[in-house]
Scaffold this motif. Structure first.
Motif, mmCIF file in Angstrom:
data_model
loop_
_atom_site.group_PDB
_atom_site.id
_atom_site.type_symbol
_atom_site.label_atom_id
_atom_site.label_comp_id
_atom_site.label_asym_id
_atom_site.label_seq_id
_atom_site.Cartn_x
_atom_site.Cartn_y
_atom_site.Cartn_z
ATOM 1 N N ASP A 168 -0.742 -10.490 -13.439
ATOM 2 C CA ASP A 168 0.575 -9.804 -14.294
ATOM 3 C C ASP A 168 0.433 -10.130 -15.671
ATOM 4 O OD1 ASP A 168 2.165 -9.325 -11.921
ATOM 5 O OD2 ASP A 168 2.592 -11.536 -11.641
ATOM 6 N N TYR A 200 -3.412 -10.382 -3.851
ATOM 7 C CA TYR A 200 -3.068 -9.544 -5.028
ATOM 8 C C TYR A 200 -2.428 -8.245 -4.367
ATOM 9 C CZ TYR A 200 -5.408 -12.550 -8.398
ATOM 10 O OH TYR A 200 -5.489 -13.589 -8.997
ATOM 11 N N ASP A 248 -1.404 -4.324 -3.292
ATOM 12 C CA ASP A 248 -1.939 -2.827 -3.840
ATOM 13 C C ASP A 248 -0.578 -2.300 -4.497
ATOM 14 O OD1 ASP A 248 -4.588 -3.143 -2.797
ATOM 15 O OD2 ASP A 248 -3.790 -2.454 -0.885
ATOM 16 N N LYS A 249 0.501 -2.521 -3.968
ATOM 17 C CA LYS A 249 1.827 -1.631 -4.419
ATOM 18 C C LYS A 249 2.100 -2.450 -5.581
ATOM 19 C CE LYS A 249 2.478 1.077 -0.512
ATOM 20 N NZ LYS A 249 2.362 0.878 0.775
ATOM 21 N N LEU A 250 2.872 -1.873 -6.665
ATOM 22 C CA LEU A 250 3.675 -2.738 -7.899
ATOM 23 C C LEU A 250 4.782 -3.063 -7.323
ATOM 24 C CD1 LEU A 250 3.494 -2.657 -10.737
ATOM 25 C CD2 LEU A 250 4.853 -0.511 -11.138
ATOM 26 N N TRP A 292 1.016 -6.007 -10.826
ATOM 27 C CA TRP A 292 0.379 -6.110 -9.637
ATOM 28 C C TRP A 292 -0.395 -7.591 -9.374
ATOM 29 C CZ3 TRP A 292 0.005 -1.673 -12.551
ATOM 30 C CH2 TRP A 292 0.240 -0.743 -12.077
#
Ligand code: 4AZ
Length: 239
Positions: free
Chosen positions: A185, A140, A142-144, A129
């Protein structure tokens, strides 16, 4: 002397011979072997004896080195494990008078080997993320997300970061920049596909150039094989 090997054979590419060991003596390629426990390699006795004027003596453990996870001896692919040797055992029925009988030896390694399947160093991805903008590190998700980043040879990695790269590290990414890990990350896994298309963790996101994805600056990762014995210790894994 090493015998000429695998005449008329095929080049092993994607085949998974993860148990195969390279045996070096006096810093030179000498023999093959096979990993039979996490700490033992099976080989031929004549690979670990030194013949001088009809006298045959065991090569000292300090002059033997075992490399696991090797495929192409000419390049560093990221999976090699260099192992020091703590002991060499030869069959009691093998002797100098009959060098071809009971030609068997077991080499004990100083530290446990990492078991696992080869992963393809070109088919790797990093997941996290972390920041999606390489320069300001402000966005950044929200979703991987994941990015495809091939592993880079050790000397290419060292050339990108002179004096900063040791064997606890590996580089991944493209020389022209592009996909990369970034702030946020860190700590997440670098994964590569093995021959059965399973993902194998190979690294941990660690650091890199100031700007993520910049040309000439690869992402730098912890080389997992270099810290496996420690991980096993602290995690209390019984093998
Ligand atoms: C960081 O600061 C960071 N481009 C993580 C990965 C990379 C750079 C920095 C690799 O956490």
């Amino acid at each position: 002397r090493p015998n000429p090997l695998i005449v008329g054979g095929l080049q092993a590419k994607d085949e998974d011979f993860h148990f195969m060991a390279v045996i070096k003596t006096f810093n030179q390629f000498h023999c093959g072997g096979s990993l039979i426990t996490t700490k033992h390699v099976l080989t031929a006795r004549h690979c670990v004896v030194h013949k001088e004027l009809h006298l045959s003596t065991l090569i000292p453990s300090s002059q033997i080195e075992v490399i696991l996870g090797e495929r192409d001896r000419s390049v560093y692919e990221g999976y090699e494990q260099d192992k020091a040797v703590s002991a060499v055992f030869v069959h009691e029925r093998g002797n100098a008078d009959k060098p071809n009988s009971y030609d068997v030896a077991v080499i004990e390694l100083q530290s446990h080997a990492v078991l696992g399947h080869y992963a393809d160093s070109k088919r790797c991805l990093v997941v996290g993320w972390g920041a999606t903008d390489g320069d300001t590190h402000q966005h950044y998700p929200d979703k991987l997300r994941f990015a495809v980043v091939p592993i880079v040879g050790f000397s290419e990695c060292q050339a990108a970061y002179p004096g900063l790269i040791d064997h606890s590290m590996l580089c991944a990414g493209l020389p022209q920049g592009g996909p990369d890990s970034c702030t946020g990350d860190s700590g997440g896994p670098l994964l590569c596909m093995d021959t059965r298309n399973n993902l194998v963790q190979v690294g941990i996101v660690s650091w890199g150039g100031k700007h993520c994805g910049a040309p000439g600056y690869f992402g730098v990762y912890v080389r997992l094989t270099s810290v496996m014995p420690w991980i096993r210790d602290v995690a209390g894994v019984p093998w």
